[in-house]
Structure formats: structure tokens, C-alpha cells
Design an enzyme around this catalytic site. Structure first.
Site, PDB file in Angstrom:
ATOM      1  N   SER A 292       9.132 -49.811 -14.955  1.00  0.00           N
ATOM      2  CA  SER A 292       9.202 -48.454 -15.500  1.00  0.00           C
ATOM      3  C   SER A 292       8.023 -48.112 -16.388  1.00  0.00           C
ATOM      4  CB  SER A 292      10.481 -48.302 -16.329  1.00  0.00           C
ATOM      5  OG  SER A 292      11.607 -48.555 -15.515  1.00  0.00           O
ATOM      6  N   HIS A 388      18.046 -46.193 -18.226  1.00  0.00           N
ATOM      7  CA  HIS A 388      18.392 -47.513 -17.675  1.00  0.00           C
ATOM      8  C   HIS A 388      19.428 -48.234 -18.544  1.00  0.00           C
ATOM      9  CE1 HIS A 388      15.664 -47.599 -14.284  1.00  0.00           C
ATOM     10  NE2 HIS A 388      14.702 -47.123 -15.052  1.00  0.00           N
TER      11      HIS A 388
END
Ligand SMILES: CC(C)(COP(=O)(O)OP(=O)(O)O)[C@@H](O)C(=O)NCCC(N)=O
Length: 458
Positions: A292, A388
Site C-alpha cells: 500500500s 485495511h
């Protein structure tokens, strides 16, 4: 002839049938839904806000009716159960906004669901831009989200794999919607749906051909620590034979395409669905992780180094030794904090072996703190971390020089992070994060955070 908003609303938002007639009255004519949609689409942006204000305010809940019924519920508490339930059901019915019936009828008209998704996008925009503080608009958002969450529940979504054989218009949409690592050309998108790659999207029957949320996955030997290796130009010639090279699934991009579906958690469901799909295809697949970006890290750090921060050097952002190295490397004429701020704003530091080596420990500590320690209303400040962590992933590994593209260096000093999905732990992690704001993090992250805390006086 031009009709006033009030006239349109009066005609198209049918009054709520009385409680007794609630199941006996015919649905409003479809023409009302069509007229409402047509009128709304013809409005300018600011007119839409005015219209939605009127709709939510004058065609919502009859508050007087509710309070009378609430009184009745209180009165009948000591009566027999049947009476109590009866009065409670009346109260429940009276809490239905008048406009809800219209919204639900619009969903049955051709293109109606898409219209409501876009309508909620407008409502969200009005709320987030604080153009209107009306609590009724927030109520309208809640009612729309409730309806959309039912219509877009996982059971009604279709999982579609996008490949090079998919229709051009889908591949073109996937390229356009890519929000994380922009697609440069056909070769690029061909690579991203080619060997050792998977691209999945959720679609819905009411919006055919429209990917609602898109997930890009790399199938790799180990969990990737560098994005260039994943999105680089040339395509591997070998087809996807060597399954022994596939032990990990790395999610390197996820994008939702419908602003009006925000909060419906499509991205979370898509990740979980794709994990199950890949486990079916590769039974020995054992590692699932994101790779990410860390949008906002560099800006956050610049803020700390800003001239208006009196601590400057004192904030313990760097050790004395590190500050000295910055001064030597930059021949700092002004304060080292300004020198560092200029360095980071430039970005060329990443090509200087000496500077990169000098800055690595500090930037890794600061980045770990930015992700783990910086909060917004108690949750992770960084939106990707929050996403997340809500899904139950573990903040697992920071990767130095993971994204050396100009965007990567400017946005997050080139650092990227793996949010790891330990499948047995995600539901417990997600519950802990949402309820107690506890962040699941690896030893590497916790180690960097404690190093930061030792130095810092923040
Ligand atoms: C990260 C995304 C996919 C989460 O969407 P979703 O699962 O629908 O979450 P939510 O908006 O329902 O809370 C979405 O926020 C998005 O597209 N963000 C921009 C691109 C990115 N990956 O940060």
C-alpha cells in the site's frame, strides 16, 4: 412550463399512506419516479442542494406524529403485550420518512438504482463540503445508505475476473478508474491482467458493465516490497505455469468507482471474496497482503519541520548525529530543519546514496509513527491504514525505497507498507480496532515506533 421545486415535490413525493392503509394503498404511478429523476437531472449543482434540502426537510418524518405516538407507547407500557406491540409498530411506521417510499419506487425504474447511487454521491458531497449543515440532509444520507446497503449486499453482487479477453469497454473503464497506480497505456493494462496477475471487480445487475470496485493482485513467490517490480512495463513472456512461484497474493491496488456507495464496504468484501477465490485456484497459497501507498506522510512530516514549529530541531525528529549528517550533506546555511524540509520537498535526495543512507533510519521511524501513532478521532489518521485495519489486517512491514517513482517519493518519501491479512485473525483484529481502536502491528512496526518514542518530544 417551468415548475417550482415545491410543485414537483408535492406531485412526485406521494404522501405516506395511513397506518391502516399502509399495505392496501396502490404504489404511486411510475411516472412520478420518472418525473422526479428527470427534473433532478436537469438541475444545476446549487439548485440540487436546495432541492435536496426541501425534499429532506418537508417530505421526511412527521415529527409531531412521532412524538404523539411516543407518548402513547409510554402510556400503554402496562397494558397487555399485543397492545404494546401494536402501538410500537405504529411508532415504527411513523418514523419512516415520506420520501423513502419514492426512493424505493425509483429503484424499480430503468436506471433508477444508478440514479440513487449518484444522488447519494451528491448528498455526501453536500455534507462533506459543509455546504449544508441541515440534520435532515444527514437523515436523507442515512436512508439512502440503508437502501443501497440492502441492494448492494454481497449476495447480490457478481464477482468478475477481468482478463485481456474482457470487452474493450471494461478494460478501458478499469484503466480509467485505477486510482492508485495510473495506467499509462495498453501495454501497461495488458501486463496488469496478464500472467501472475489477477484483476477482479464486483458488478451489479442494476448497473451492467459498471465495475463497482476493482482489485488488482500480483501472484508472487514472496510478499512484494517494491511496486516498480509489479507495475513495470514489459510483460513476462512465460505463461503462468510455474505454480511453485506462487506462494503469495499481493493486493497492490483497490479502487471503488461509485462515490455514492461509500460506507457500503464493497472493497472489504471484494478482498475477502478474492482471497477465497484464489485459495480455490491455488490451494497452497499461504500469504495474503497488500502493498500500500502511504499518502500524506511527506506532507505530515513537512508540517512538523515547518518554520512555525518552534521545536524545529528540538522535536527529536532526528538524532543529533542525523541532524549533523543532514547539515554536512546539504551544507545547511539555515537551520537543519529548513534544510531537511527543502530536501524532502525536492525529492532528489533519494538518488544520493549518502543522503538516503543517512535519512533511512529517521524516515522509517517517523513513517512508522505516522501510520501507527497519528490518529483522527482515535482511528488511524492515514486513510489507507484505516481501511485495511478496519478489514482486520495487520500493519506488517514498512519497505524502504519501495516506490521510487516521483509520486512515491513526493507522497511518502518512497516508503510503502504491507498490511498483512492473517486469515484466522482478521475478524478479531477488525472487532478490536473498531471497538477499542487497537492497531494490530508486527514487531518491526512496534520496534520502529518505540525507537521514535525514545527520541521524540512530540
Ligand atoms: C479504499 C477504497 C476502495 C475503500 O472502499 P470501500 O471498501 O467501499 O470502503 P467504504 O468507502 O465503503 O468505507 C476506497 O476508499 C477508494 O477507492 N479509495 C481511493 C483509492 C485507494 N485505494 O485509496
Amino acid at each position: 412550463p417551468f415548475k417550482t421545486m415545491e410543485e414537483i415535490l408535492k406531485r412526485t413525493v406521494a404522501p405516506l399512506p395511513t397506518y391502516e392503509m399502509r399495505d392496501k394503498s396502490p404504489p404511486p404511478p411510475e411516472s412520478s419516479s420518472v418525473e422526479f429523476m428527470h427534473f433532478y437531472k436537469g438541475l444545476e449543482k446549487e439548485e440540487k442542494m436546495d432541492f435536496l434540502d426541501k425534499l429532506s426537510q418537508d417530505f421526511g418524518v412527521d415529527h409531531k406524529g412521532v412524538s404523539e405516538l411516543a407518548g402513547k407507547v409510554a402510556e400503554t407500557q402496562l397494558r397487555d403485550l399485543a397492545t404494546v406491540l401494536q402501538v410500537e409498530d405504529r411508532l415504527r411506521y411513523s418514523l419512516t420518512p415520506r420520501y423513502r417510499q419514492l426512493l424505493s419506487h425509483i429503484s424499480r425504474v430503468e436506471g433508477g438504482v444508478k440514479f440513487l447511487v449518484d444522488l447519494r454521491a451528491d448528498v455526501i458531497e453536500i455534507i462533506s463540503s459543509k455546504a449544508s449543515e441541515s440534520p435532515h440532509i444527514r437523515d436523507l444520507n442515512g436512508t439512502l445508505k440503508g437502501l443501497l446497503s440492502e441492494w448492494f449486499s454481497v449476495g447480490l453482487l457478481r464477482l468478475e475476473r477481468i482478463t485481456w479477453q474482457s470487452p474493450c469497454e471494461i478494460l478501458q473503464k478499469i484503466s480509467q478508474y485505477e486510482a492508485v497506480h495510473p495506467v499509462r497505456n495498453w501495454t501497461d493494462i495488458k501486463r496488469r491482467v496478464g500472467p501472475y496477475r489477477r484483476c477482479y471487480a464486483f458488478t451489479h445487475a442494476s448497473m451492467p458493465g459498471e465495475p463497482l470496485v476493482v482489485l488488482h493482485v500480483a501472484l508472487t513467490e514472496d510478499i512484494s516490497n517494491n511496486i516498480q517490480a509489479i507495475v513495470r512495463e514489459f510483460a513476462t513472456l512465460d505463461s503462468e505455469e510455474d505454480v511453485n512461484k506462487i506462494n503469495s497474493a499481493v493486493f497492490y491496488s483497490i479502487s471503488s468507482t461509485q462515490a455514492g456507495l461509500q460506507g457500503v464496504e464493497l472493497g472489504n468484501y471484494l478482498i475477502k471474496r478474492v482471497v477465497r477465490k484464489l485459495q480455490g485456484e491455488f490451494p497452497h497459497l499461504s500469504q495474503f497482503s497488500s502493498l500500500s501507498p502511504i499518502p500524506g506522510f511527506c506532507a505530515w512530516l513537512q508540517g512538523l519541520l515547518g518554520p512555525q514549529r518552534k521545536e524545529g530541531r528540538g522535536a527529536g525528529l532526528l538524532t543529533e548525529q542525523e541532524w549533523r549528517e543532514v547539515e554536512e550533506a546539504t551544507g545547511a546555511r539555515d537551520t537543519a530543519a529548513d534544510a531537511l524540509r527543502r530536501l524532502l520537498a525536492g525529492g532528489e535526495w533519494v538518488r544520493s546514496e549518502r543522503l538516503a543512507r543517512a535519512l533511512e533510519p529517521a524516515l522509517m521511524r517517523l513513517c512508522a509513527w505516522y501510520l501507527y501513532g497519528e490518529k483522527r478521532r482515535g482511528y488511524a489518521l492515514n486513510p489507507v491504514a484505516n481501511f485495511h485495519l478496519q478489514n482486520g489486517a495487520t500493519m506488517w512491514r514498512l519497505n524502504w525505497q519501495a516506490d521510487t517513482s516521483p509520486r512515491g517519493v513526493a507522497g511518502s518519501c518512497g516508503v510503502m507498507v504491507n498490511y498483512r491479512y492473517f486469515l484466522q485473525e482478521t475478524s478479531a483484529n477488525s472487532a478490536a480496532y473498531l471497538q477499542t481502536k487497537a492497531v494490530a502491528a508486527s514487531d518491526q512496526i512496534l520496534g520502529l515506533v518505540s525507537q521514535f518514542q525514545k527520541n521524540s518530544k512530540l
